[in-house]
Motif scaffolding. Structure first.
Motif, PDB file in Angstrom:
ATOM      1  N   CYS A 185      44.566  36.829  32.790  1.00  0.00           N
ATOM      2  CA  CYS A 185      45.265  37.934  33.461  1.00  0.00           C
ATOM      3  C   CYS A 185      46.189  37.377  34.529  1.00  0.00           C
ATOM      4  N   ASP A 186      47.309  38.044  34.769  1.00  0.00           N
ATOM      5  CA  ASP A 186      48.220  37.573  35.806  1.00  0.00           C
ATOM      6  C   ASP A 186      48.235  38.484  37.028  1.00  0.00           C
ATOM      7  N   LEU A 187      47.378  39.500  37.030  1.00  0.00           N
ATOM      8  CA  LEU A 187      47.148  40.330  38.207  1.00  0.00           C
ATOM      9  C   LEU A 187      45.773  40.964  38.059  1.00  0.00           C
ATOM     10  N   VAL A 188      44.978  40.921  39.135  1.00  0.00           N
ATOM     11  CA  VAL A 188      43.621  41.464  39.100  1.00  0.00           C
ATOM     12  C   VAL A 188      43.418  42.373  40.307  1.00  0.00           C
ATOM     13  N   VAL A 189      42.759  43.515  40.100  1.00  0.00           N
ATOM     14  CA  VAL A 189      42.394  44.391  41.213  1.00  0.00           C
ATOM     15  C   VAL A 189      40.893  44.593  41.212  1.00  0.00           C
ATOM     16  N   MET A 190      40.289  44.439  42.382  1.00  0.00           N
ATOM     17  CA  MET A 190      38.867  44.724  42.583  1.00  0.00           C
ATOM     18  C   MET A 190      38.773  46.190  42.993  1.00  0.00           C
ATOM     19  N   HIS A 191      38.498  47.049  42.006  1.00  0.00           N
ATOM     20  CA  HIS A 191      38.710  48.491  42.141  1.00  0.00           C
ATOM     21  C   HIS A 191      37.469  49.208  42.667  1.00  0.00           C
ATOM     22  N   CYS A 192      37.064  48.856  43.883  1.00  0.00           N
ATOM     23  CA  CYS A 192      35.961  49.534  44.577  1.00  0.00           C
ATOM     24  C   CYS A 192      36.006  49.113  46.031  1.00  0.00           C
ATOM     25  N   SER A 196      33.903  42.976  49.035  1.00  0.00           N
ATOM     26  CA  SER A 196      34.183  42.393  50.348  1.00  0.00           C
ATOM     27  C   SER A 196      35.116  41.195  50.254  1.00  0.00           C
ATOM     28  N   LYS A 197      35.506  40.692  51.422  1.00  0.00           N
ATOM     29  CA  LYS A 197      36.330  39.477  51.483  1.00  0.00           C
ATOM     30  C   LYS A 197      35.599  38.309  50.828  1.00  0.00           C
ATOM     31  N   ALA A 198      34.294  38.184  51.046  1.00  0.00           N
ATOM     32  CA  ALA A 198      33.533  37.098  50.419  1.00  0.00           C
ATOM     33  C   ALA A 198      33.548  37.220  48.904  1.00  0.00           C
ATOM     34  N   MET A 199      33.461  38.448  48.385  1.00  0.00           N
ATOM     35  CA  MET A 199      33.519  38.662  46.939  1.00  0.00           C
ATOM     36  C   MET A 199      34.909  38.351  46.409  1.00  0.00           C
ATOM     37  N   ASP A 201      36.923  36.120  47.629  1.00  0.00           N
ATOM     38  CA  ASP A 201      37.021  34.663  47.582  1.00  0.00           C
ATOM     39  C   ASP A 201      36.345  34.107  46.335  1.00  0.00           C
ATOM     40  N   ALA A 202      35.197  34.683  45.964  1.00  0.00           N
ATOM     41  CA  ALA A 202      34.485  34.221  44.768  1.00  0.00           C
ATOM     42  C   ALA A 202      35.315  34.456  43.510  1.00  0.00           C
ATOM     43  N   VAL A 203      35.968  35.615  43.440  1.00  0.00           N
ATOM     44  CA  VAL A 203      36.800  35.915  42.273  1.00  0.00           C
ATOM     45  C   VAL A 203      38.010  34.999  42.226  1.00  0.00           C
ATOM     46  N   ARG A 204      38.608  34.742  43.371  1.00  0.00           N
ATOM     47  CA  ARG A 204      39.798  33.891  43.408  1.00  0.00           C
ATOM     48  C   ARG A 204      39.491  32.454  42.995  1.00  0.00           C
ATOM     49  N   GLU A 205      38.263  32.021  43.157  1.00  0.00           N
ATOM     50  CA  GLU A 205      37.882  30.686  42.709  1.00  0.00           C
ATOM     51  C   GLU A 205      37.864  30.592  41.189  1.00  0.00           C
ATOM     52  N   THR A 206      37.734  31.738  40.536  1.00  0.00           N
ATOM     53  CA  THR A 206      37.618  31.779  39.073  1.00  0.00           C
ATOM     54  C   THR A 206      38.916  32.179  38.394  1.00  0.00           C
ATOM     55  N   VAL A 207      39.638  33.124  38.975  1.00  0.00           N
ATOM     56  CA  VAL A 207      40.822  33.706  38.342  1.00  0.00           C
ATOM     57  C   VAL A 207      42.081  33.063  38.908  1.00  0.00           C
ATOM     58  N   ASP A 208      42.915  32.552  38.032  1.00  0.00           N
ATOM     59  CA  ASP A 208      44.170  31.933  38.445  1.00  0.00           C
ATOM     60  C   ASP A 208      45.279  32.978  38.445  1.00  0.00           C
ATOM     61  N   ALA A 209      45.151  33.942  39.386  1.00  0.00           N
ATOM     62  CA  ALA A 209      46.117  35.034  39.481  1.00  0.00           C
ATOM     63  C   ALA A 209      45.932  35.704  40.837  1.00  0.00           C
ATOM     64  N   SER A 214      40.602  46.232  47.302  1.00  0.00           N
ATOM     65  CA  SER A 214      40.872  47.637  47.618  1.00  0.00           C
ATOM     66  C   SER A 214      40.791  47.930  49.110  1.00  0.00           C
ATOM     67  N   ARG A 215      39.736  47.470  49.772  1.00  0.00           N
ATOM     68  CA  ARG A 215      39.590  47.816  51.194  1.00  0.00           C
ATOM     69  C   ARG A 215      40.698  47.224  52.038  1.00  0.00           C
ATOM     70  N   ARG A 216      41.246  46.101  51.614  1.00  0.00           N
ATOM     71  CA  ARG A 216      42.337  45.484  52.372  1.00  0.00           C
ATOM     72  C   ARG A 216      43.626  46.285  52.197  1.00  0.00           C
ATOM     73  N   LEU A 217      43.878  46.787  50.987  1.00  0.00           N
ATOM     74  CA  LEU A 217      45.047  47.642  50.769  1.00  0.00           C
ATOM     75  C   LEU A 217      44.961  48.902  51.627  1.00  0.00           C
ATOM     76  N   VAL A 218      43.795  49.519  51.650  1.00  0.00           N
ATOM     77  CA  VAL A 218      43.615  50.748  52.427  1.00  0.00           C
ATOM     78  C   VAL A 218      43.709  50.480  53.920  1.00  0.00           C
ATOM     79  N   ALA A 219      43.122  49.396  54.376  1.00  0.00           N
ATOM     80  CA  ALA A 219      43.196  49.041  55.801  1.00  0.00           C
ATOM     81  C   ALA A 219      44.640  48.842  56.243  1.00  0.00           C
ATOM     82  N   GLY A 220      45.458  48.261  55.368  1.00  0.00           N
ATOM     83  CA  GLY A 220      46.863  48.062  55.714  1.00  0.00           C
ATOM     84  C   GLY A 220      47.606  49.364  55.945  1.00  0.00           C
ATOM     85  N   VAL A 221      47.294  50.372  55.130  1.00  0.00           N
ATOM     86  CA  VAL A 221      47.907  51.692  55.305  1.00  0.00           C
ATOM     87  C   VAL A 221      47.429  52.333  56.592  1.00  0.00           C
ATOM     88  N   VAL A 222      46.126  52.267  56.863  1.00  0.00           N
ATOM     89  CA  VAL A 222      45.594  52.844  58.081  1.00  0.00           C
ATOM     90  C   VAL A 222      46.235  52.205  59.304  1.00  0.00           C
TER      91      VAL A 222
END
Length: 226
Positions: A185-192, A196-199, A201-209, A214-222
């Protein structure tokens, strides 16, 4: 002294969401003066008896949410019954003089409120992903429950045919292991919002994309609203 900006965080589980709100507030309040933001939390399942909670659980074949109890345990609730109670809760919170209400779920559908602006996490996340996914060859989506994979397309519409995998943020699932299903995949969203940030980081270690949290996108809007 300036009047603090008052935010109500509303979860479909039980409050306080110690797994979400502090991490979000670290992003939201960065650079702001101490005391410039006041936070109060509300939960759809707050104060419910064991029997009441059992009545909220999703039955076989029902659309469902995965959310968190105050003690950290996961509970899988009926989407229909949860959204009914959520709308009643939001009506009450709408009368309490907050500057902003933030929903801590990326799958909810709510009725408009009369007095308070609402940050609907689902709309924020889905709109952002939609804007980026148009040019993505393969979008990957991580969801909390396997049963949500089956009915995802009924509640979320993304370009192409997203590749979906399930990994619960509450049940101790191995995020990196589950994310291997999104190889290529060339774009991934953690849709919940529970991820967390720790989770991340774990996904980014596996996925080259690029991986969207989600919580970071929402926090940016707030943060833009204060």
């Amino acid at each position: 002294m300036p009047v603090p900006f008052k935010i109500a965080f509303v979860t479909i589980g039980q409050s306080p969401r110690v797994d979400i709100v502090p991490e979000m507030m670290a992003d939201i309040s960065l650079g702001l003066a101490a005391g410039s933001v006041e936070v109060e939390e509300f939960g759809v399942l707050d104060g419910m008896s064991p029997d009441d909670l059992d009545a909220m659980r999703a039955k076989e074949g029902e659309h469902s949410f995965a959310t968190r109890m105050a003690n950290g345990a996961e509970i899988v609730t009926s989407t229909l019954r949860t959204e009914a109670r959520l709308n009643l809760l939001l009506e009450r919170v709408d009368q309490q003089g907050f500057d902003l209400i933030v929903l801590l779920c990326t799958g909810t559908k709510i009725a408009p409120l009369q007095n308070t602006l609402v940050v609907e996490a689902q709309r924020i996340v889905d709109s952002t992903v939609d804007a980026l996914a148009v040019s993505a060859r393969q979008l990957g989506v991580i969801l909390p429950l396997e049963r949500q994979v089956k009915d995802f397309a009924e509640r979320h519409v993304f370009p192409g045919s997203p590749r979906l995998v399930a990994a619960s943020p509450y049940a101790g699932d191995d995020m990196a292991d589950r994310a291997r299903g999104l190889d290529g995949c060339d774009l991934v969203v953690m849709h919940c919002m529970g991820y967390s940030k720790a989770m991340l980081d774990a996904v980014r270690e596996t996925v080259d994309a690029p991986v969207l949290l989600s919580r970071r996108l929402v926090a940016g809007v707030v943060r833009q609203m204060i």
